[in-house]
Design a protein around this motif. Structure first.
Motif, mmCIF file in Angstrom:
data_model
loop_
_atom_site.group_PDB
_atom_site.id
_atom_site.type_symbol
_atom_site.label_atom_id
_atom_site.label_comp_id
_atom_site.label_asym_id
_atom_site.label_seq_id
_atom_site.Cartn_x
_atom_site.Cartn_y
_atom_site.Cartn_z
ATOM 1 N N LEU A 36 0.877 -1.167 0.000
ATOM 2 C CA LEU A 36 0.000 0.000 0.000
ATOM 3 C C LEU A 36 0.915 1.217 0.000
ATOM 4 O O LEU A 36 1.653 1.458 0.962
ATOM 5 C CB LEU A 36 -0.909 0.007 1.226
ATOM 6 C CG LEU A 36 -1.810 1.228 1.384
ATOM 7 C CD1 LEU A 36 -2.767 1.365 0.202
ATOM 8 C CD2 LEU A 36 -2.575 1.149 2.694
ATOM 9 N N VAL A 37 0.903 1.976 -1.086
ATOM 10 C CA VAL A 37 1.801 3.112 -1.257
ATOM 11 C C VAL A 37 1.352 4.253 -0.350
ATOM 12 O O VAL A 37 0.177 4.644 -0.364
ATOM 13 C CB VAL A 37 1.823 3.563 -2.732
ATOM 14 C CG1 VAL A 37 2.694 4.787 -2.915
ATOM 15 C CG2 VAL A 37 2.286 2.428 -3.625
ATOM 16 N N GLU A 38 2.295 4.787 0.440
ATOM 17 C CA GLU A 38 1.988 5.893 1.348
ATOM 18 C C GLU A 38 2.490 7.231 0.834
ATOM 19 O O GLU A 38 2.003 8.265 1.244
ATOM 20 C CB GLU A 38 2.571 5.604 2.737
ATOM 21 C CG GLU A 38 1.889 4.424 3.412
ATOM 22 C CD GLU A 38 2.455 4.114 4.779
ATOM 23 O OE1 GLU A 38 3.593 4.553 5.095
ATOM 24 O OE2 GLU A 38 1.754 3.434 5.546
ATOM 25 N N GLY A 39 3.496 7.219 -0.057
ATOM 26 C CA GLY A 39 3.982 8.481 -0.612
ATOM 27 C C GLY A 39 5.490 8.553 -0.628
ATOM 28 O O GLY A 39 6.189 7.560 -0.435
ATOM 29 N N GLN A 58 2.114 -7.521 5.139
ATOM 30 C CA GLN A 58 2.489 -7.986 6.471
ATOM 31 C C GLN A 58 2.669 -6.807 7.432
ATOM 32 O O GLN A 58 3.179 -6.958 8.525
ATOM 33 C CB GLN A 58 3.802 -8.780 6.398
ATOM 34 C CG GLN A 58 3.766 -9.937 5.429
ATOM 35 C CD GLN A 58 2.822 -11.021 5.880
ATOM 36 O OE1 GLN A 58 2.882 -11.457 7.006
ATOM 37 N NE2 GLN A 58 1.931 -11.427 4.995
ATOM 38 N N ASN A 59 2.290 -5.613 6.994
ATOM 39 C CA ASN A 59 2.384 -4.353 7.742
ATOM 40 C C ASN A 59 3.823 -3.968 8.067
ATOM 41 O O ASN A 59 4.101 -3.344 9.085
ATOM 42 C CB ASN A 59 1.533 -4.373 9.016
ATOM 43 C CG ASN A 59 1.246 -2.960 9.505
ATOM 44 O OD1 ASN A 59 1.139 -2.027 8.717
ATOM 45 N ND2 ASN A 59 1.148 -2.796 10.803
ATOM 46 N N LYS A 60 4.751 -4.326 7.184
ATOM 47 C CA LYS A 60 6.141 -3.937 7.362
ATOM 48 C C LYS A 60 6.433 -2.745 6.464
ATOM 49 O O LYS A 60 5.979 -2.691 5.316
ATOM 50 C CB LYS A 60 7.075 -5.100 7.021
ATOM 51 C CG LYS A 60 6.912 -6.262 7.975
ATOM 52 C CD LYS A 60 7.805 -7.409 7.623
ATOM 53 C CE LYS A 60 7.571 -8.551 8.602
ATOM 54 N NZ LYS A 60 8.358 -9.723 8.249
ATOM 55 N N ARG A 61 7.201 -1.798 6.975
ATOM 56 C CA ARG A 61 7.549 -0.610 6.206
ATOM 57 C C ARG A 61 8.543 -1.004 5.122
ATOM 58 O O ARG A 61 9.493 -1.751 5.365
ATOM 59 C CB ARG A 61 8.182 0.433 7.123
ATOM 60 C CG ARG A 61 8.465 1.741 6.429
ATOM 61 C CD ARG A 61 8.782 2.819 7.460
ATOM 62 N NE ARG A 61 8.847 4.105 6.813
ATOM 63 C CZ ARG A 61 9.980 4.711 6.496
ATOM 64 N NH1 ARG A 61 11.137 4.146 6.769
ATOM 65 N NH2 ARG A 61 9.966 5.888 5.909
ATOM 66 N N GLY A 125 17.036 -3.980 9.613
ATOM 67 C CA GLY A 125 16.287 -3.884 10.867
ATOM 68 C C GLY A 125 14.817 -4.140 10.627
ATOM 69 O O GLY A 125 14.423 -5.168 10.092
ATOM 70 N N HIS A 126 13.988 -3.172 10.995
ATOM 71 C CA HIS A 126 12.543 -3.297 10.825
ATOM 72 C C HIS A 126 12.073 -2.827 9.451
ATOM 73 O O HIS A 126 10.913 -3.013 9.105
ATOM 74 C CB HIS A 126 11.808 -2.477 11.893
ATOM 75 C CG HIS A 126 11.975 -3.019 13.270
ATOM 76 N ND1 HIS A 126 11.195 -4.036 13.760
ATOM 77 C CD2 HIS A 126 12.831 -2.701 14.258
ATOM 78 C CE1 HIS A 126 11.561 -4.310 14.987
ATOM 79 N NE2 HIS A 126 12.559 -3.522 15.321
ATOM 80 N N THR A 127 12.940 -2.198 8.682
ATOM 81 C CA THR A 127 12.568 -1.630 7.396
ATOM 82 C C THR A 127 13.083 -2.490 6.260
ATOM 83 O O THR A 127 14.231 -2.934 6.269
ATOM 84 C CB THR A 127 13.127 -0.198 7.259
ATOM 85 O OG1 THR A 127 12.630 0.586 8.338
ATOM 86 C CG2 THR A 127 12.707 0.432 5.941
#
Length: 147
Positions: A36-39, A58-61, A125-127
């Motif tokens: 889902l593109v946020e910008g 999976q809600n990962k950035r 890491g988380h990204t």
């Protein structure tokens, strides 16, 4: 003592981060994810392209560069072996799935709130970091994923 508490907390945080990174490298790198593109992201890519960001299914950035044409991508249809009944021989990487072979002929602009298929190339890491493949819809991506 406060110093012991801080040390133990830092050990816990470091262990958690290491585990998340290892899991992302093992399970995410190389996969194609619905995003889902946020910008636009705040920072540019090392190559000078504008980075965009979004959230995977999976809600990962995830960050992915968009080249200088600034978000102009052809809307792609995917054809997979067995799905459309045609083996067009475009399985360039021999993974059993035909690579993207066609487009609708329409130039589309990638805008926040839309979906894109992004191949994960790196985990930090988380990204996650990735490569934008094509603009898609939920239903088109579900067909792609199930094939």
């Amino acid at each position: 003592p406060v110093a012991v508490k801080q040390r133990r907390l830092q050990e816990l945080i470091d262990t958690f981060r290491e585990q998340v990174h290892a899991k992302n490298v093992e399970h995410e790198v190389g996969r194609t994810r619905l995003v889902l593109v946020e910008g636009e992201a705040k920072r540019k890519s090392p190559q000078g392209d504008t980075n965009w960001h979004g959230r995977t299914d999976q809600n990962k950035r995830i960050l992915f560069p968009v080249n200088a044409s600034h978000a102009q991508y052809t809307s792609m249809r995917t054809h997979v072996r067995g799905h459309d009944g045609v083996d067009d021989g475009d399985d360039d990487d021999d993974d059993g799935v035909d690579d993207v072979v066609g487009d609708t002929g329409d130039l589309v602009q990638l805008v926040p709130g839309e979906y894109a298929a992004v191949k994960v190339t790196e985990a930090k890491g988380h990204t996650l970091r990735g490569e934008l493949l094509w603009k898609t819809t939920l239903s088109d991506f579900a067909v792609f994923e199930s094939s």
